[in-house]
Write a protein that holds these residues in place. Structure first.
Motif, PDB file in Angstrom:
ATOM      1  N   PHE A 343       0.737  -0.757   0.098  1.00 42.25           N
ATOM      2  CA  PHE A 343       0.111  -0.125  -0.128  1.00 42.25           C
ATOM      3  C   PHE A 343       0.819   1.252   0.271  1.00 42.25           C
ATOM      4  N   HIS A 344       2.253   1.190   0.818  1.00 44.92           N
ATOM      5  CA  HIS A 344       2.624   2.889   0.567  1.00 44.92           C
ATOM      6  C   HIS A 344       3.837   2.749  -0.256  1.00 44.92           C
ATOM      7  N   ASN A 345       3.727   3.580  -1.704  1.00 47.18           N
ATOM      8  CA  ASN A 345       4.295   3.697  -2.564  1.00 47.18           C
ATOM      9  C   ASN A 345       4.632   4.705  -3.188  1.00 47.18           C
ATOM     10  N   ASP A 375       1.613   9.013  -2.927  1.00 47.51           N
ATOM     11  CA  ASP A 375       2.620   9.655  -2.791  1.00 47.51           C
ATOM     12  C   ASP A 375       2.287  10.954  -1.322  1.00 47.51           C
ATOM     13  N   HIS A 376       3.490  11.372  -1.232  1.00 42.21           N
ATOM     14  CA  HIS A 376       3.689  12.828  -0.163  1.00 42.21           C
ATOM     15  C   HIS A 376       2.400  13.603  -0.295  1.00 42.21           C
ATOM     16  N   SER A 377       2.100  14.405   0.767  1.00 43.47           N
ATOM     17  CA  SER A 377       1.207  15.644   0.837  1.00 43.47           C
ATOM     18  C   SER A 377       1.802  16.833   0.994  1.00 43.47           C
ATOM     19  N   ILE A 415      -3.269   8.451  -0.463  1.00 40.33           N
ATOM     20  CA  ILE A 415      -1.951   9.430   0.095  1.00 40.33           C
ATOM     21  C   ILE A 415      -1.019   8.854   1.357  1.00 40.33           C
ATOM     22  N   GLU A 416      -0.032   9.403   1.746  1.00 42.08           N
ATOM     23  CA  GLU A 416       0.845   9.799   2.604  1.00 42.08           C
ATOM     24  C   GLU A 416       1.078  10.387   2.995  1.00 42.08           C
ATOM     25  N   CYS A 417       0.029  11.462   3.782  1.00 39.63           N
ATOM     26  CA  CYS A 417      -0.082  12.610   4.005  1.00 39.63           C
ATOM     27  C   CYS A 417       0.209  13.028   5.704  1.00 39.63           C
ATOM     28  N   VAL A 440      -1.471   7.578   7.830  1.00 37.79           N
ATOM     29  CA  VAL A 440      -0.728   9.238   8.354  1.00 37.79           C
ATOM     30  C   VAL A 440       0.580   8.878   8.752  1.00 37.79           C
ATOM     31  N   SER A 441       1.401   9.794   7.986  1.00 37.03           N
ATOM     32  CA  SER A 441       3.114  10.198   8.845  1.00 37.03           C
ATOM     33  C   SER A 441       3.430  10.846   8.818  1.00 37.03           C
ATOM     34  N   VAL A 442       4.249  11.088  10.326  1.00 36.84           N
ATOM     35  CA  VAL A 442       4.936  12.424  10.240  1.00 36.84           C
ATOM     36  C   VAL A 442       6.309  12.481   9.790  1.00 36.84           C
ATOM     37  N   HIS A 443       6.491  13.956   9.585  1.00 40.85           N
ATOM     38  CA  HIS A 443       7.900  13.605   8.404  1.00 40.85           C
ATOM     39  C   HIS A 443       8.509  15.568   9.464  1.00 40.85           C
ATOM     40  N   SER A 444       8.026  16.225  10.147  1.00 37.16           N
ATOM     41  CA  SER A 444       8.309  17.214  10.306  1.00 37.16           C
ATOM     42  C   SER A 444       8.072  17.258  12.240  1.00 37.16           C
ATOM     43  N   GLY A 470       1.583   5.174   8.814  1.00 39.64           N
ATOM     44  CA  GLY A 470       2.718   5.543   8.306  1.00 39.64           C
ATOM     45  C   GLY A 470       4.415   5.104   9.796  1.00 39.64           C
ATOM     46  N   HIS A 471       5.541   4.281   9.539  1.00 38.12           N
ATOM     47  CA  HIS A 471       6.861   4.796  10.198  1.00 38.12           C
ATOM     48  C   HIS A 471       6.537   4.828  11.923  1.00 38.12           C
ATOM     49  N   LEU A 472       5.519   4.905  12.536  1.00 36.47           N
ATOM     50  CA  LEU A 472       5.307   4.939  13.470  1.00 36.47           C
ATOM     51  C   LEU A 472       6.792   5.774  13.903  1.00 36.47           C
ATOM     52  N   PRO A 531       6.714  -1.539   1.641  1.00 37.21           N
ATOM     53  CA  PRO A 531       7.187  -1.347   0.762  1.00 37.21           C
ATOM     54  C   PRO A 531       8.441   0.078   1.092  1.00 37.21           C
ATOM     55  N   ASP A 532       7.454   0.923   1.316  1.00 37.95           N
ATOM     56  CA  ASP A 532       7.776   2.536   1.029  1.00 37.95           C
ATOM     57  C   ASP A 532       8.253   2.727  -0.209  1.00 37.95           C
ATOM     58  N   ALA A 533       7.997   2.223  -1.473  1.00 41.44           N
ATOM     59  CA  ALA A 533       9.093   1.651  -2.701  1.00 41.44           C
ATOM     60  C   ALA A 533       9.102   3.186  -3.229  1.00 41.44           C
TER      61      ALA A 533
HETATM   62 ZN    ZN Z   1       7.139   8.799   5.348  1.00 41.22          ZN
END
Ligand code: ZN
Ligand code: DGT
Ligand code: CA
Ligand code: CA
Length: 575
Positions: A343-345, A375-377, A415-417, A440-444, A470-472, A531-533
């Motif tokens: 799912f996460h690519n 994709d990323h938001s 979406i990877e929001c 839903v993911s933390v990137h910041s 995503g990637h907890l 896989p976060d490909a």
């Molecule tokens: Zn991510």
């Protein structure tokens, strides 16, 4: 070279120029070239083919030539010379978090720092704290960074260790003197990182095998060359042990050197309780006089002699596997072949290297029935994240791919929001609702307190559009520590809100850690092996995620993307 790799080279050139104290305009040219490349709207190959790369804003003439050279896999002497002209000690320092090229340059110019060793000295002497732009706090950070680096450099990602090990294993098996050979140790147990490789071979003629092993092409250093055991270090820094045992001891040696230590200790006491004594040499009667068995074929038989079901290497961590094997309650672990999709690519809409069609074709070639693209938001601007309008365009494109009938593999729109600092989601609800699912993911804002970070996740999980996290913990193995978050609370919130927590399968993440899964799944948590490909190549990482799930005692039932497509569709529709 692919676009992503070329972008990395441009970034590296900028850093090297900065380390040399080169002209700031030149440095900036490479930085903006890298950005322009990352956010290209057309295929790089097309632009080069039609000689239009130079027309892209941010890519001048000098850069165009270099990008074309790299794209065609031709040598780039400018880069090689530049790399050779910077002191290696300075490049090494870049691996210390918080030390960028500018600061390293300053330490070099003002204090003569040229190695990590001399950096440690001037940090400890107090000289660095007196430099403008440094201070006591950054000195502390540098010193702990140096310490981490030392600890980290002793281990390797499982994926890389495995890539090193497989050809050696094949080479061993091809030797005429070798009856059987296996990789043991943490590699066989599929640990996320590996200290050293351990090979076991069965043979009555060990010397020739030892000579072959110590003269492998990549060996930098032979740290031991005995009659039946040798140790080497490869150019990559990785170390490996090889033990050769007589064929009748092979199974016992393989079991012993697979470990873990805790598992071995528990097995030995299990043997004692059955009137045996177990060692790497064999299974003897307790008085150590006689062997308990004449021949043994495989580990299955060894476990059986101790009245245990076969314990797969992944479970041999001394975490209750012997008790479960005795009770006949070991889980039937999920396998690669159970996966029906992922799912996460990413695609080149954000920071991936390939199109929707290319990714779908690759998923179909792997035998998968469905592919989720996420994709990323927009808050992840450095990855060219999508805003609402671009998300809706992307949904249209994905629907069109499904409607075209071009692929048997179905595309799920995702979406990877980003989860913003306050726990709200980065995109409007009305847009999120149009998607099949939302990661839903933390990137910041990684440095929140545990309390704040936990609340941030719980708020995101409670959002009705969230499908999976995503990637907890955001960890990057051997590189970046996880951020602070109360995993138990987040797991409970996910279960209560029927939200999945992904097993991010990227070999550097494997996040959420396998150690949490046995318990979490028993409470009812679902995972998805993702896989976060960022390219078709990255899809293969799914198998690293399966390894981690197996270490977490997971069966296929707990893994969302082993489900058939109809069940997935009704689950997503029912949310
Ligand atoms: Zn991510
Ligand atoms: P690593 O290399 O740090 O990733 O981890 P391992 O598990 O591969 O450890 P390693 O290479 O030191 O040894 C391989 C296996 O050999 C280990 O998992 C269990 C066994 N072993 C080694 N030393 C001992 C020991 O002192 N006691 C016991 N019970 N087992 C040992
Ligand atoms: Ca090892
Ligand atoms: Ca070892």
């Amino acid at each position: 070279m692919e676009k992503g790799e070329i972008s990395d080279v441009l970034g590296e050139i900028a850093i090297l120029l900065e380390l040399k104290g080169d002209n700031p305009f030149k440095i900036r040219a490479y930085q903006s070239g890298q950005r322009a490349l990352d956010t290209l709207e057309e295929e790089l190959g097309t632009l080069i083919g039609e000689s239009r790369l130079g027309e892209v804003k941010g890519i001048g003439k000098a850069l165009t030539e270099k990008i074309e050279t790299l794209f065609n896999d031709e040598p780039l002497p400018f880069y090689d010379d530049l790399l050779a002209s910077v002191e290696p000690g300075l490049i090494e320092m870049l691996e210390i978090p918080g030390l960028g090229a500018k600061k390293i340059r300053k330490l070099h110019d003002e204090l003569g720092v040229d190695t990590i060793g001399s950096l440690t000295r001037v940090c400890e002497s107090g000289e660095v704290a007196k430099l403008a732009g440094f201070g006591a706090k950054s000195v502390e950070k540098i010193l702990s960074g140096i310490q981490n680096r030392e600890a980290y450099s002793k281990r390797h990602l499982w994926w890389i260790a495995n890539e090193t090990a497989q050809p050696i294993l094949e080479g061993l098996r091809d030797l005429p003197q070798v009856a059987r050979a296996e990789a043991a140790g943490s590699l066989r147990r599929k640990m996320e990182t590996v200290g050293d490789l351990d090979f076991i071979a069965a043979s009555d003629e060990p010397e020739a095998i030892m000579d072959w092993f110590v003269s492998l092409p990549d060996v930098r250093e032979v740290s031991g060359h005995g009659k039946t055991k040798s140790s080497v270090r490869f150019e990559s820094g990785m170390q490996a042990d090889l033990r050769v045992v007589p064929p009748d001891q092979f199974v016992f040696a393989l079991h012993h050197f697979t470990g873990s230590k805790d598992h071995n200790v528990a097995m030995r006491s299990r043997a004692l309780s059955k009137g045996f004594s177990l060692s790497e040499w064999g299974l003897r009667t307790e008085d150590k006089e006689a062997m308990a068995v004449d021949t043994i074929e495989d580990e299955e038989q060894l476990f059986k002699l101790l009245d245990l079901n076969y314990i797969p290497p992944e479970l041999r961590e001394g975490l209750g596997e012997i008790e479960s094997a005795e009770a006949g309650q070991l889980p039937e672990l999920v396998q690669d072949k159970d996966l029906k999709g992922v799912f996460h690519n990413h695609t080149h809409a954000s920071d991936g290297d390939h199109s929707i069609e290319e990714m779908t074709q690759a998923a179909q070639d792997r035998g998968w029935d469905y592919l989720g693209l996420a994709d990323h938001s927009k808050a992840s601007f450095q990855t060219n994240g999508l805003d609402e309008a671009r998300v809706e365009e992307q949904i249209e494109k994905m629907h069109a791919v499904n409607a075209s009938g071009q692929f048997k593999c179905h595309v799920f729109t995702g979406i990877e929001c980003d989860i913003l600092k306050d726990g709200s989601l980065d995109l409007d609800d009305s847009t999120l609702e149009k998607l099949d699912y939302v990661v839903v993911s933390v990137h910041s804002s990684f440095t929140l307190s545990e309390e704040e970070m936990t609340q941030r996740f719980i708020k995101a999980i409670e959002h009705p559009c969230s499908t999976m996290v995503g990637h907890l913990t955001g960890r990057l193995l051997l590189k970046r520590e996880p951020y602070l978050v109360n995993i138990e609370k987040v797991v409970d919130a996910a279960i209560a809100n029927r939200v999945i927590i992904e097993m991010n399968a990227h070999p550097q993440r494997l996040d959420m850690d396998w150690r949490h899964w046995k318990r979490a799944a028993s409470k009812g948590l679902l995972t998805s092996v993702n896989p976060d490909a960022h390219s078709v190549f990255g899809l293969q990482y799914a198998s690293a995620g399966i390894n981690a799930c197996r270490k977490g005692w997971l069966t296929a039932d707990s893994v969302f993307n082993t489900w058939p497509i109809e069940k997935i569709k009704s689950y997503l529709a029912g949310r």
